[in-house]
Scaffold this active site. Structure first.
Site, PDB file in Angstrom:
ATOM      1  CG  HIS A  88       1.675  50.673  94.722  1.00 55.20           C
ATOM      2  ND1 HIS A  88       2.827  49.971  95.037  1.00 55.20           N
ATOM      3  CD2 HIS A  88       2.006  51.996  94.856  1.00 55.20           C
ATOM      4  CE1 HIS A  88       3.786  50.821  95.338  1.00 55.20           C
ATOM      5  NE2 HIS A  88       3.316  52.045  95.224  1.00 55.20           N
ATOM      6  NE  ARG A 143       5.953  59.383  99.478  1.00 49.74           N
ATOM      7  CZ  ARG A 143       6.150  60.270  98.486  1.00 49.74           C
ATOM      8  NH1 ARG A 143       6.479  59.873  97.288  1.00 49.74           N
ATOM      9  NH2 ARG A 143       6.021  61.552  98.715  1.00 49.74           N
ATOM     10  CB  THR A 144       7.857  52.535  95.380  1.00 52.76           C
ATOM     11  OG1 THR A 144       6.628  53.160  95.749  1.00 52.76           O
ATOM     12  CG2 THR A 144       7.670  51.044  95.247  1.00 52.76           C
ATOM     13  NE  ARG A 160       5.831  53.109  90.876  1.00 52.25           N
ATOM     14  CZ  ARG A 160       5.663  53.960  91.890  1.00 52.25           C
ATOM     15  NH1 ARG A 160       5.897  55.248  91.710  1.00 52.25           N
ATOM     16  NH2 ARG A 160       5.262  53.534  93.063  1.00 52.25           N
ATOM     17  CE  LYS A 217      21.549  54.187  72.544  1.00 44.77           C
ATOM     18  NZ  LYS A 217      22.612  53.199  72.775  1.00 44.77           N
TER      19      LYS A 217
HETATM   20  N1   CP Z   1       3.349  55.818  97.297  1.00 45.45           N
HETATM   21  C1   CP Z   1       4.176  55.746  96.227  1.00 45.45           C
HETATM   22  O1   CP Z   1       4.131  54.813  95.423  1.00 45.45           O
HETATM   23  O2   CP Z   1       5.076  56.763  96.157  1.00 45.45           O
HETATM   24  P1   CP Z   1       6.211  56.910  95.033  1.00 45.45           P
HETATM   25  O3   CP Z   1       5.511  57.199  93.735  1.00 45.45           O
HETATM   26  O4   CP Z   1       7.082  58.052  95.520  1.00 45.45           O
HETATM   27  O5   CP Z   1       6.966  55.613  94.968  1.00 45.45           O
END
Ligand code: CP
Length: 312
Positions: A132, A54-55, A104, A82
């Protein structure tokens, strides 16, 4: 503001203004050609060191709707395999001309560390158990529209249920929901609560069934088996018996109550009922709203003028 690392970076007013800006982005997203030139010439790079559906895709869509250039960095096929360090990776990509990194990382604090190595804006797309923030913003937007709460969440009762201990979503959402005035209850077995809840503006319950009729929002969390280093649950079946949202539990919610989940969900564990059959489920609305919220965040950080009242 240059970076978005944590919900704690935002005041309640900031959150309200970002949600108002999201209204404009929803309007743009509904146009036959959902694209505006607001970020033309800006370069947004997605750096995902952990998996995402999603993100990652919603940030990419959001940047494109604002006409930014985008670059997706695939860790598995990069020189990270590497042995290239995080710092060298950032400095190398930044040398190509980057306005924002969407990051992320499995390590809490990695996005904050990256701010020291580049002049680009850093947006935290999830770091370890820590934060998040765009998930919390899209969840606030979903509740604001789903319950018609444009002025705030005063008096709303929200239960966040499940694996609080390992959840960056819980940490972000508690801060955001409380900043907007909601009353938040964490519902979990003791082993899935953080070791300390000092400073968390929440109540704790271990009895989901007693709470159900009072709730305006039930927010289910994924049981994060990949982050559990020890056996924190006797079994997933037992967890599901006590904390899973079954059809019988859903039937005890108020008719207006929203059912939310950040995804990805474990069907048959925290989500036993079919969410498509639950009238209050707004789980796919959360996904849709994620694009508009991320457009708002990108515009806020990178838009010329950077005045939140200026919709593109
Ligand atoms: N909610 C969320 O962060 O989903 P993803 O891990 O798919 O990005």
């Amino acid at each position: 503001m240059k970076h978005l690392l944590s919900i704690a970076d935002l005041s309640a007013d900031d959150i309200h203004r970002l949600l108002e800006l999201t209204d404009h982005m929803v309007e743009i997203s509904g146009r036959p050609i959902p694209k505006v030139p607001a970020l033309r010439g800006k370069n947004v790079v997605s750096l995902f060191f952990e998996d995402s559906t999603r993100t990652r895709t919603s940030f990419d869509t959001a940047a494109k709707r604002l006409s930014a250039d985008t670059m997706n960095f695939a860790v598995s096929s990069s020189s990270v395999s590497k042995g290239e360090s995080l710092r060298d990776t950032i400095e190398t990509i930044a040398a190509m001309g980057v306005d924002a990194f969407v990051v992320r990382h499995r390590s809490s604090g990695a996005p904050e560390m990256i701010t020291r190595w580049t002049n680009a804006s850093i947006i935290n797309a999830g770091d370890g158990w820590h934060q998040h923030p765009t998930q919390a913003l899209l969840d606030c937007y979903t509740i604001r529209t789903g319950l018609n709460r444009r002025d705030g969440f005063d008096g709303l009762r929200i239960a966040i249920v499940g694996d609080i201990r390992h959840s960056r979503v819980a940490r972000s959402n508690v801060q955001a929901f409380a900043a907007l005035g909601a009353h938040v209850t964490l519902v979990a077995p003791p082993t899935l609560l953080p070791p300390s809840l000092e400073g968390w503006p929440v109540e704790i319950s271990h009895d989901l069934d007693a709470l159900l009729p009072e709730l305006d929002v039930i927010y289910l969390l994924r049981v994060q088996r990949e982050r559990m280093e020890e056996a924190l649950l006797p079994s997933l079946h037992e967890y599901s018996l006590l904390y899973g949202l079954t059809e019988a539990r859903a039937a005890r919610l108020a008719p207006h109550a929203l059912v939310m989940h950040p995804g990805p969900m474990n069907r048959g564990v925290e989500m036993v009922a079919d969410p498509g059959e639950l009238p209050g489920s707004v789980i796919l609305n959360q996904v849709t709203n994620g694009v508009a919220v991320r457009m708002a965040v990108l515009f806020w950080l990178l838009g010329s003028g950077a005045d939140l009242s200026e919709a593109p």
